[in-house]
Scaffold this motif. Sequence first.
Motif, short mmCIF file in Angstrom:
data_model
loop_
_atom_site.label_atom_id
_atom_site.label_comp_id
_atom_site.label_asym_id
_atom_site.label_seq_id
_atom_site.Cartn_x
_atom_site.Cartn_y
_atom_site.Cartn_z
N GLU A 124 0.84 -1.20 0.00
CA GLU A 124 0.00 0.00 0.00
C GLU A 124 0.88 1.24 0.00
O GLU A 124 1.96 1.25 0.57
CB GLU A 124 -0.86 0.02 1.27
N ILE A 125 0.40 2.28 -0.67
CA ILE A 125 0.90 3.64 -0.44
C ILE A 125 -0.29 4.44 0.08
O ILE A 125 -1.27 4.64 -0.63
CB ILE A 125 1.46 4.30 -1.71
N ASN A 126 -0.20 4.86 1.33
CA ASN A 126 -1.25 5.66 1.94
C ASN A 126 -0.91 7.12 1.72
O ASN A 126 0.08 7.61 2.26
CB ASN A 126 -1.35 5.33 3.43
N SER A 127 -1.71 7.82 0.93
CA SER A 127 -1.41 9.22 0.61
C SER A 127 -1.89 10.19 1.69
O SER A 127 -1.67 11.39 1.58
CB SER A 127 -2.01 9.59 -0.75
N ASN A 128 -2.56 9.67 2.72
CA ASN A 128 -2.97 10.50 3.86
C ASN A 128 -2.72 9.71 5.14
O ASN A 128 -3.65 9.36 5.87
CB ASN A 128 -4.44 10.90 3.74
N PRO A 129 -1.45 9.41 5.43
CA PRO A 129 -1.15 8.49 6.52
C PRO A 129 -1.26 9.13 7.90
O PRO A 129 -1.12 10.35 8.05
CB PRO A 129 0.31 8.10 6.25
N THR A 130 -1.51 8.29 8.89
CA THR A 130 -1.45 8.74 10.28
C THR A 130 0.00 8.99 10.65
O THR A 130 0.85 8.11 10.46
CB THR A 130 -2.05 7.67 11.21
N ILE A 131 0.29 10.18 11.17
CA ILE A 131 1.65 10.50 11.60
C ILE A 131 1.85 10.02 13.03
O ILE A 131 2.76 9.27 13.34
CB ILE A 131 1.93 12.00 11.45
N PHE A 132 0.96 10.47 13.92
CA PHE A 132 0.90 9.96 15.28
C PHE A 132 -0.57 9.80 15.63
O PHE A 132 -1.40 10.62 15.25
CB PHE A 132 1.54 10.94 16.29
N THR A 133 -0.89 8.74 16.38
CA THR A 133 -2.25 8.59 16.85
C THR A 133 -2.52 9.62 17.93
O THR A 133 -1.60 10.23 18.48
CB THR A 133 -2.47 7.18 17.43
N ASN A 134 -3.81 9.83 18.22
CA ASN A 134 -4.17 10.82 19.25
C ASN A 134 -3.49 10.49 20.57
O ASN A 134 -3.50 9.35 21.02
CB ASN A 134 -5.69 10.85 19.44
N GLY A 135 -2.88 11.50 21.17
CA GLY A 135 -2.14 11.33 22.42
C GLY A 135 -3.06 11.30 23.63
O GLY A 135 -4.27 11.19 23.49
N PRO A 136 -2.47 11.38 24.80
CA PRO A 136 -1.02 11.56 24.96
C PRO A 136 -0.27 10.27 24.71
O PRO A 136 -0.75 9.19 25.05
CB PRO A 136 -0.89 11.99 26.43
N TRP A 137 0.89 10.37 24.05
CA TRP A 137 1.73 9.20 23.84
C TRP A 137 3.09 9.46 24.49
O TRP A 137 3.57 10.59 24.52
CB TRP A 137 1.89 8.86 22.36
N PRO A 138 3.71 8.42 25.04
CA PRO A 138 4.99 8.62 25.72
C PRO A 138 6.08 8.99 24.72
O PRO A 138 6.15 8.44 23.62
CB PRO A 138 5.27 7.25 26.36
N LYS A 139 6.92 9.93 25.10
CA LYS A 139 8.02 10.32 24.23
C LYS A 139 9.10 9.25 24.30
O LYS A 139 9.53 8.85 25.37
CB LYS A 139 8.58 11.68 24.66
N THR A 140 9.53 8.81 23.13
CA THR A 140 10.63 7.85 23.04
C THR A 140 11.65 8.41 22.05
O THR A 140 11.33 9.30 21.25
CB THR A 140 10.14 6.48 22.56
N VAL A 141 12.84 7.87 22.08
CA VAL A 141 13.88 8.31 21.15
C VAL A 141 13.42 8.05 19.72
O VAL A 141 13.59 8.90 18.83
CB VAL A 141 15.20 7.57 21.43
N LYS A 142 12.80 6.91 19.49
CA LYS A 142 12.33 6.55 18.15
C LYS A 142 11.31 7.58 17.64
O LYS A 142 11.42 8.06 16.50
CB LYS A 142 11.70 5.15 18.19
N LYS A 143 10.34 7.94 18.46
CA LYS A 143 9.31 8.90 18.03
C LYS A 143 9.89 10.30 17.84
O LYS A 143 9.53 11.01 16.91
CB LYS A 143 8.17 8.91 19.03
N GLU A 144 10.79 10.67 18.72
CA GLU A 144 11.41 12.00 18.61
C GLU A 144 12.23 12.11 17.33
O GLU A 144 12.18 13.12 16.63
CB GLU A 144 12.29 12.27 19.83
N GLN A 145 13.00 11.07 17.02
CA GLN A 145 13.82 11.10 15.80
C GLN A 145 12.94 11.15 14.56
O GLN A 145 13.24 11.87 13.61
CB GLN A 145 14.75 9.88 15.76
N PHE A 146 11.86 10.38 14.57
CA PHE A 146 10.94 10.40 13.43
C PHE A 146 10.31 11.78 13.27
O PHE A 146 10.25 12.33 12.16
CB PHE A 146 9.86 9.34 13.60
N ALA A 147 9.84 12.37 14.37
CA ALA A 147 9.20 13.68 14.32
C ALA A 147 10.18 14.73 13.80
O ALA A 147 9.81 15.60 12.99
CB ALA A 147 8.69 14.07 15.70
#
Length: 200
Positions: A124-147
């Motif tokens: 699939e190529i999703n042309s309107n993808p979810t970037i982050f689901t509705n929070g609050p979500w815990p900050k992690t190194v992985k999420k911070e680097q992606f953001a």
Amino acid sequence: PESDLLQNQAELDAALNSLLKEGKCLDSRLIVEFCAKPGDDGVYRKYGVFYVDGAVIPRHIFGSAHWMVKGGSSFVDEGLAQEEARFLAENPHAKEVRDVFHLARLDYGRIDYGFVDGRMQVYEINSNPTIFTNGPWPKTVKKEQFAQALTQAYLRVEESTSQTDKVRWVEMKPPLKDWKGRFASRFCQRVFRRQFRARV
């Protein structure tokens, strides 16, 4: 999925009859080819990568012992977590991802794919993808680097349009409906037997 994997025409016919008996409309369903294979460890992998105007940003690897790698079926163990960390750091499929987006004539989206015998299989190529689901979500190194990577890609797009007085036009190439497109479809159908199939 509304059935398990179907192995032959008889199983497909039985599944369709079952849907009809349940009162479900066949016109609103899709039948798709299954193009996945587990790794040597028995784990199915689904890779997710964002693409922003040429920037390739790896997002995740989902793993599952079930063929449907989604939601509750996916898991992360220590081995998969280490594999994902290498994937995020090395971005090993960047060229293939760019090639697919170029072929699809898209400049933005998230691509989901796997590998079968070393060959990329795009799901699939999703042309309107979810970037982050509705929070609050815990900050992690992985999420911070992606953001951060995604933000930088957006800023590059914005800067490329603001450094000139000229409007940045996007060239829309014509769809593959002319004689060249029909020729390409038939050629690919004969050679690969699965891409650009003609309508039945």
